[in-house]
Every structure is written in C-alpha cells, then in structure tokens.
Scaffold this active site. Structure first.
Site, PDB file in Angstrom:
ATOM      1  N   GLY A  23      46.854  55.183  31.783  1.00  0.00           N
ATOM      2  CA  GLY A  23      46.741  56.540  32.351  1.00  0.00           C
ATOM      3  C   GLY A  23      45.316  57.020  32.562  1.00  0.00           C
ATOM      4  N   GLY A  26      42.764  54.999  38.093  1.00  0.00           N
ATOM      5  CA  GLY A  26      43.568  54.672  39.267  1.00  0.00           C
ATOM      6  C   GLY A  26      44.812  55.526  39.429  1.00  0.00           C
ATOM      7  N   ARG A  47      43.243  50.084  26.842  1.00  0.00           N
ATOM      8  CA  ARG A  47      42.427  49.384  25.849  1.00  0.00           C
ATOM      9  C   ARG A  47      41.127  50.115  25.554  1.00  0.00           C
ATOM     10  NH1 ARG A  47      42.214  44.104  29.437  1.00  0.00           N
ATOM     11  NH2 ARG A  47      41.928  45.834  30.883  1.00  0.00           N
ATOM     12  N   TYR A 156      56.134  42.933  46.254  1.00  0.00           N
ATOM     13  CA  TYR A 156      56.314  41.476  46.107  1.00  0.00           C
ATOM     14  C   TYR A 156      57.110  41.123  44.843  1.00  0.00           C
ATOM     15  CZ  TYR A 156      51.688  41.587  43.609  1.00  0.00           C
ATOM     16  OH  TYR A 156      50.636  41.853  42.782  1.00  0.00           O
TER      17      TYR A 156
HETATM   18  C1  HXC Z   1      41.161  33.247  37.553  1.00  0.00           C
HETATM   19  C2  HXC Z   1      40.680  34.408  35.608  1.00  0.00           C
HETATM   20  C3  HXC Z   1      40.113  35.466  36.377  1.00  0.00           C
HETATM   21  C4  HXC Z   1      40.101  35.322  37.810  1.00  0.00           C
HETATM   22  C5  HXC Z   1      39.968  35.983  34.285  1.00  0.00           C
HETATM   23  N1  HXC Z   1      40.550  34.790  34.326  1.00  0.00           N
HETATM   24  N2  HXC Z   1      39.696  36.422  35.519  1.00  0.00           N
HETATM   25  N3  HXC Z   1      41.198  33.323  36.186  1.00  0.00           N
HETATM   26  N4  HXC Z   1      40.645  34.201  38.334  1.00  0.00           N
HETATM   27  N5  HXC Z   1      39.618  36.260  38.597  1.00  0.00           N
HETATM   28  C6  HXC Z   1      41.017  33.987  33.190  1.00  0.00           C
HETATM   29  C7  HXC Z   1      39.968  33.793  32.100  1.00  0.00           C
HETATM   30  O1  HXC Z   1      39.101  32.722  32.378  1.00  0.00           O
HETATM   31  C8  HXC Z   1      40.845  33.516  30.894  1.00  0.00           C
HETATM   32  O2  HXC Z   1      41.360  32.220  30.895  1.00  0.00           O
HETATM   33  C9  HXC Z   1      42.065  34.425  31.131  1.00  0.00           C
HETATM   34  O3  HXC Z   1      42.087  34.676  32.546  1.00  0.00           O
HETATM   35  C10 HXC Z   1      41.954  35.734  30.398  1.00  0.00           C
HETATM   36  O4  HXC Z   1      40.732  36.361  30.766  1.00  0.00           O
HETATM   37  P1  HXC Z   1      40.089  37.537  29.945  1.00  0.00           P
HETATM   38  O5  HXC Z   1      38.877  37.995  30.651  1.00  0.00           O
HETATM   39  O6  HXC Z   1      39.972  37.144  28.510  1.00  0.00           O
HETATM   40  O7  HXC Z   1      41.255  38.595  30.022  1.00  0.00           O
HETATM   41  P2  HXC Z   1      41.248  40.131  29.679  1.00  0.00           P
HETATM   42  O8  HXC Z   1      39.951  40.572  29.111  1.00  0.00           O
HETATM   43  O9  HXC Z   1      42.444  40.334  28.868  1.00  0.00           O
HETATM   44  O10 HXC Z   1      41.322  40.817  31.140  1.00  0.00           O
HETATM   45  C11 HXC Z   1      42.507  41.003  31.794  1.00  0.00           C
HETATM   46  C12 HXC Z   1      42.307  40.813  33.292  1.00  0.00           C
HETATM   47  C13 HXC Z   1      41.316  41.854  33.871  1.00  0.00           C
HETATM   48  C14 HXC Z   1      43.617  40.934  33.966  1.00  0.00           C
HETATM   49  C15 HXC Z   1      41.757  39.428  33.493  1.00  0.00           C
HETATM   50  O11 HXC Z   1      41.119  41.654  35.240  1.00  0.00           O
HETATM   51  C16 HXC Z   1      41.754  43.266  33.690  1.00  0.00           C
HETATM   52  O12 HXC Z   1      41.496  43.891  32.693  1.00  0.00           O
HETATM   53  N6  HXC Z   1      42.472  43.837  34.702  1.00  0.00           N
HETATM   54  C17 HXC Z   1      43.046  45.197  34.606  1.00  0.00           C
HETATM   55  C18 HXC Z   1      42.933  45.874  35.910  1.00  0.00           C
HETATM   56  C19 HXC Z   1      43.648  45.198  37.032  1.00  0.00           C
HETATM   57  O13 HXC Z   1      43.675  43.955  37.130  1.00  0.00           O
HETATM   58  N7  HXC Z   1      44.253  45.997  37.891  1.00  0.00           N
HETATM   59  C20 HXC Z   1      44.947  45.507  39.018  1.00  0.00           C
HETATM   60  C21 HXC Z   1      46.317  46.022  39.008  1.00  0.00           C
HETATM   61  S1  HXC Z   1      46.894  45.965  40.698  1.00  0.00           S
HETATM   62  P3  HXC Z   1      40.698  31.013  29.992  1.00  0.00           P
HETATM   63  O14 HXC Z   1      41.584  29.841  30.224  1.00  0.00           O
HETATM   64  O15 HXC Z   1      39.318  30.820  30.536  1.00  0.00           O
HETATM   65  O16 HXC Z   1      40.710  31.479  28.576  1.00  0.00           O
HETATM   66  C22 HXC Z   1      48.367  45.208  40.805  1.00  0.00           C
HETATM   67  C23 HXC Z   1      49.088  45.127  42.129  1.00  0.00           C
HETATM   68  C24 HXC Z   1      48.187  45.353  43.292  1.00  0.00           C
HETATM   69  O17 HXC Z   1      48.882  44.770  39.870  1.00  0.00           O
HETATM   70  C25 HXC Z   1      48.790  45.140  44.636  1.00  0.00           C
HETATM   71  C26 HXC Z   1      47.726  45.579  45.668  1.00  0.00           C
HETATM   72  C27 HXC Z   1      48.128  45.557  47.072  1.00  0.00           C
HETATM   73  P1  NAP Z   2      44.018  49.967  37.746  1.00  0.00           P
HETATM   74  O1  NAP Z   2      43.201  51.159  38.105  1.00  0.00           O
HETATM   75  O2  NAP Z   2      43.329  48.678  37.545  1.00  0.00           O
HETATM   76  O3  NAP Z   2      44.858  50.343  36.475  1.00  0.00           O
HETATM   77  C1  NAP Z   2      45.329  49.429  35.562  1.00  0.00           C
HETATM   78  C2  NAP Z   2      45.382  50.136  34.229  1.00  0.00           C
HETATM   79  O4  NAP Z   2      45.999  49.289  33.275  1.00  0.00           O
HETATM   80  C3  NAP Z   2      44.010  50.517  33.697  1.00  0.00           C
HETATM   81  O5  NAP Z   2      44.015  51.853  33.282  1.00  0.00           O
HETATM   82  C4  NAP Z   2      43.805  49.583  32.504  1.00  0.00           C
HETATM   83  O6  NAP Z   2      43.059  50.245  31.492  1.00  0.00           O
HETATM   84  C5  NAP Z   2      45.257  49.352  32.076  1.00  0.00           C
HETATM   85  N1  NAP Z   2      45.426  48.096  31.355  1.00  0.00           N
HETATM   86  C6  NAP Z   2      45.110  46.839  31.770  1.00  0.00           C
HETATM   87  N2  NAP Z   2      45.391  45.951  30.828  1.00  0.00           N
HETATM   88  C7  NAP Z   2      45.910  46.640  29.790  1.00  0.00           C
HETATM   89  C8  NAP Z   2      46.407  46.268  28.516  1.00  0.00           C
HETATM   90  N3  NAP Z   2      46.420  44.997  28.119  1.00  0.00           N
HETATM   91  N4  NAP Z   2      46.880  47.244  27.690  1.00  0.00           N
HETATM   92  C9  NAP Z   2      46.865  48.531  28.095  1.00  0.00           C
HETATM   93  N5  NAP Z   2      46.416  48.942  29.283  1.00  0.00           N
HETATM   94  C10 NAP Z   2      45.931  48.007  30.127  1.00  0.00           C
HETATM   95  O7  NAP Z   2      45.127  49.669  38.863  1.00  0.00           O
HETATM   96  P2  NAP Z   2      46.005  50.659  39.761  1.00  0.00           P
HETATM   97  O8  NAP Z   2      45.761  50.288  41.167  1.00  0.00           O
HETATM   98  O9  NAP Z   2      45.862  52.064  39.339  1.00  0.00           O
HETATM   99  O10 NAP Z   2      47.478  50.144  39.402  1.00  0.00           O
HETATM  100  C11 NAP Z   2      48.399  50.938  38.696  1.00  0.00           C
HETATM  101  C12 NAP Z   2      49.784  50.328  38.837  1.00  0.00           C
HETATM  102  O11 NAP Z   2      50.177  50.329  40.196  1.00  0.00           O
HETATM  103  C13 NAP Z   2      49.885  48.894  38.367  1.00  0.00           C
HETATM  104  O12 NAP Z   2      51.141  48.688  37.733  1.00  0.00           O
HETATM  105  C14 NAP Z   2      49.814  48.100  39.645  1.00  0.00           C
HETATM  106  O13 NAP Z   2      50.422  46.851  39.524  1.00  0.00           O
HETATM  107  C15 NAP Z   2      50.582  49.028  40.558  1.00  0.00           C
HETATM  108  N6  NAP Z   2      50.308  48.807  41.991  1.00  0.00           N
HETATM  109  C16 NAP Z   2      49.125  49.216  42.517  1.00  0.00           C
HETATM  110  C17 NAP Z   2      48.919  49.060  43.871  1.00  0.00           C
HETATM  111  C18 NAP Z   2      47.656  49.553  44.531  1.00  0.00           C
HETATM  112  O14 NAP Z   2      47.523  49.401  45.746  1.00  0.00           O
HETATM  113  N7  NAP Z   2      46.744  50.177  43.822  1.00  0.00           N
HETATM  114  C19 NAP Z   2      49.897  48.459  44.662  1.00  0.00           C
HETATM  115  C20 NAP Z   2      51.078  48.036  44.081  1.00  0.00           C
HETATM  116  C21 NAP Z   2      51.287  48.226  42.741  1.00  0.00           C
HETATM  117  P3  NAP Z   2      42.022  49.499  30.518  1.00  0.00           P
HETATM  118  O15 NAP Z   2      41.238  48.561  31.347  1.00  0.00           O
HETATM  119  O16 NAP Z   2      41.215  50.626  29.929  1.00  0.00           O
HETATM  120  O17 NAP Z   2      42.860  48.823  29.474  1.00  0.00           O
END
Ligand code: HXC
Ligand code: NAP
Length: 293
Positions: A23, A26, A47, A156
C-alpha cells in the site's frame, strides 16, 4: 469525458478497516488514498517500513484519515500473522484484505534461476495465500462476517504471457484461489473478487518491465483500443466499489479494466483495424465478386 472523477459518496467506506499489501507505492497507494477519502481506516504493509511511515504522514495530512504502517514481507507466514494481530490491535477489526503486493521481472524464462522464479511465485501466489489464509482463519475463528478479499491479478492470468512467466503462473493461481474461495468461504460471510488491470503507469512496474528506451519503443497505449493507459483514480473507483457494501452481491468475479487491451490481442481478425477506411469499398467489391464462384 472526466474519467478522473471520484465515484463514490464521501462516507461510502466509513467504519471499515482495510489492509492493503504493497500500500505504500503505485496502485496500492492510489487505492489507499481513495479508501481514506471515503472514510476507511487503512493498514499499509510492505517490506520497507521507512517508505510506509512517510506515506502515512503524507496521506493522513492529505485525507484526514487513519493509516497504520506495518512492515510485513508477505512471503513469510509468521510476519503475516503478526500483521493481522497488529491491525486488529490498532483498529479492533479488519473488514477488507486487498492483496496488491507483487514482484515481477521481464526475462526469457531460460535465463531465470530457480530462485528467481521462486521469488515471484513466493511474493505473488504464496504471499496472497499467506494473507488470505491468515485473515480467513481469523475471521472464521472470531465468527466475524461481511468480509471482503480483493485480489489484484493481470489479464495474462488467463491468457498467459511470454517473458513474464513466473508472474503469469502466479497470477493464474491467484485467480483460481479467488474463484475457489468465493464458493467455499461464502458460508463464513466472506466474498472474493479480483481486478485485472491493463497498463497503469507506476514507477515500480514500469521502470522494471520497460527499462531504458523500451518505454518509447513499446508504447503500451498503442496496444489499447481506447488508445490510452489507465488513470489511477479509475482503478481506485473500481476497487472502492468492490470492497464497499454496494457490491454485496458480486462474488467470485474478475473485472478487467484495460480499455479492451487483451481482447484486441485475442480476436483473430482484429488486425483488420490496420485497413484504411477508403479500402473497404474495394475489398467489399472483391468479396462480393466471389459469390457463386
Ligand atoms: C532475472 C532476477 C532479476 C531480473 C532479480 N533476479 N532480478 N533474475 N531478471 N531482472 C533474481 C536474483 O538474481 C535472485 O536469484 C532472485 O531473482 C531473487 O532476487 P532478489 O534481488 O534477492 O529478490 P528480492 O530482493 O526479493 O526482490 C524481489 C524482486 C524485485 C521481485 C526481484 O524486483 C522487487 O522487489 N519487485 C517489487 C516491485 C515489482 O516488481 N513490481 C512490479 C509489479 S507489476 P539468484 O539465483 O541470483 O539468487 C506486475 C504486473 C505488471 O506484477 C503488468 C504490466 C503491464
Ligand atoms: P509496485 O509499485 O511495484 O508495487 C508493488 C508493491 O508490492 C510495492 O509496494 C512493494 O513494496 C510491494 N511488495 C513487493 N514485494 C513484497 C513482499 N515480498 N512483501 C510485501 N510487499 C511487497 O507495482 P504496481 O504497478 O503498483 O502494482 C500493483 C499491483 O497491480 C500488482 O499486483 C501488479 O501485479 C498489479 N498490476 C499492475 C499493472 C500496472 O500496469 N501497473 C498491471 C497489471 C497488474 P516494498 O518494495 O516496499 O516491499
């Protein structure tokens, strides 16, 4: 057309407590803001507690509402149980769980390590399961009714998608969880729905999914029949409706809000949109000339 307008009346969520995972940024932050404006108390979790604390100050000042920030990595069930406890201690009860937290990266699947794949499954599917199970057990145990779980998936979840395979796999699981529990736990007074957003620009998703000049190269607005990306308020309006009592008879549904994006990719003849208007007379004449041949 004013699609940035706020939809529900001011007190629509008064008296409700809503937990929004992810929360603090984004779309989670946008939905939290609107819930506060509609009178709800909101628990924001992620986190990063420093980020959550700053958002608490910002949103309480902006809306006059109450925000509880709780550090919780949804991958760990013990942290989720502690989050449930902290939320109930602060507000007495929780009415709504919004599973919004997610992780994702674009990558050819063969380049992913097993741990990378697990990381996304753990945040999206296991995280949603952890929060749902912890709140579900709590509500059943306390015999509390009229509870709502809203899950954020993606389109998807049912089409699948190349290059985001862990996310697609996990979101499909979340959709199955939504529909399954909508039936199984209705008897306990819970309802379950999901929202499948199309492209809504956020820093978290877009900087990761379309880094560098990929944003210009793949202009997602062009993939949408309505020729634009989503506005955060549009999503917040839909989420507020789905967690409010106005949607009390909506259960087990997934509502797509994507301007028609996924259907455009699906319809077999949708590519005919490329044909200029003035060519249709000629094409019709050619097709009619085949009659009887
Ligand atoms: C391939 C990757 C990678 C990358 C990390 N890894 N980034 N592999 N490509 N870009 C690998 C690492 O090497 C590691 O594997 C494992 O993934 C875990 O990485 P960590 O950095 O330790 O993970 P963590 O710190 O837990 O981070 C989680 C995360 C990070 C997902 C990797 O990006 C994050 O915090 N994301 C939150 C925000 C986010 O992604 N939002 C998008 C939501 S949008 P190894 O083997 O090396 O240990 C969505 C839909 C969107 O969901 C649709 C849009 C149209
Ligand atoms: P975002 O800004 O990256 O938000 C992701 C959130 O998840 C962050 O607040 C992050 O906070 C939290 N998070 C990640 N890992 C976590 C963990 N292990 N434990 C607790 N919290 C965690 O992305 P967004 O675009 O707002 O996406 C929100 C939702 O919409 C997601 O479910 C995404 O799949 C969906 N969605 C987004 C889009 C788009 O176009 N934006 C399209 C389709 C679906 P911390 O990093 O502080 O933990």
């Amino acid at each position: 057309m004013d699609y940035k307008k706020k939809m529900l009346r001011d007190d629509a969520l008064k008296g409700k407590t809503i937990v929004v995972t992810g929360g603090g940024s984004g779309l989670g932050k946008a939905m939290t803001t609107y819930f506060l404006e509609l009178g709800a108390n909101v628990v924001i979790t992620s986190r990063n507690i420093e980020k959550l604390q700053a958002v608490k100050i910002e949103l309480e000042e902006k809306t006059g509402g109450n925000v509880l920030p709780v550090q919780c990595d949804v991958r760990h069930y013990d942290q989720v149980e502690a989050m449930v406890k902290a939320s109930v201690e602060e507000f007495g009860k929780v009415d709504v769980l919004l599973n919004n937290a997610a992780g994702n990266f674009i990558s050819p699947t063969e380049r992913l390590s097993a741990n990378a794949f697990d990381t996304i499954i753990d945040i999206v599917l296991k995280g949603t399961k952890n929060c749902t199970l912890a709140f579900g057990k709590h509500w059943i145990d306390k015999k509390e009714i009229d509870k709502v779980v809203l899950n954020i998936v993606t389109t998807y979840a049912w089409t699948g998608s190349a290059y985001v395979v862990p996310s697609a796999t996990a979101k499909a699981g979340v959709l199955a969880l939504t529909r399954s529990l909508a039936v199984e736990w209705a008897k306990y007074g819970m309802r379950f729905n999901a929202i499948a957003p199309g492209p809504f620009p956020t820093k978290g998703a877009w900087d990761r999914l379309l880094p560098g000049d990929l944003k210009e190269k793949f202009d997602l607005a062009k993939k949408v029949p309505l020729k634009r990306v989503g506005e955060h308020q549009e999503l917040a309006n839909l989420a507020a409706y789905l967690v409010s009592d106005f949607s009390a008879y909506v259960n087990g549904e997934v509502i797509t809000i994507d301007g028609g994006e996924w259907l455009k990719g699906a319809g077999q003849m949708n590519m005919l949109e490329e044909i200029p208007e003035e060519m249709w007379d000629m094409l019709e004449a050619m097709i009619r000339s085949k009659k009887g041949k």
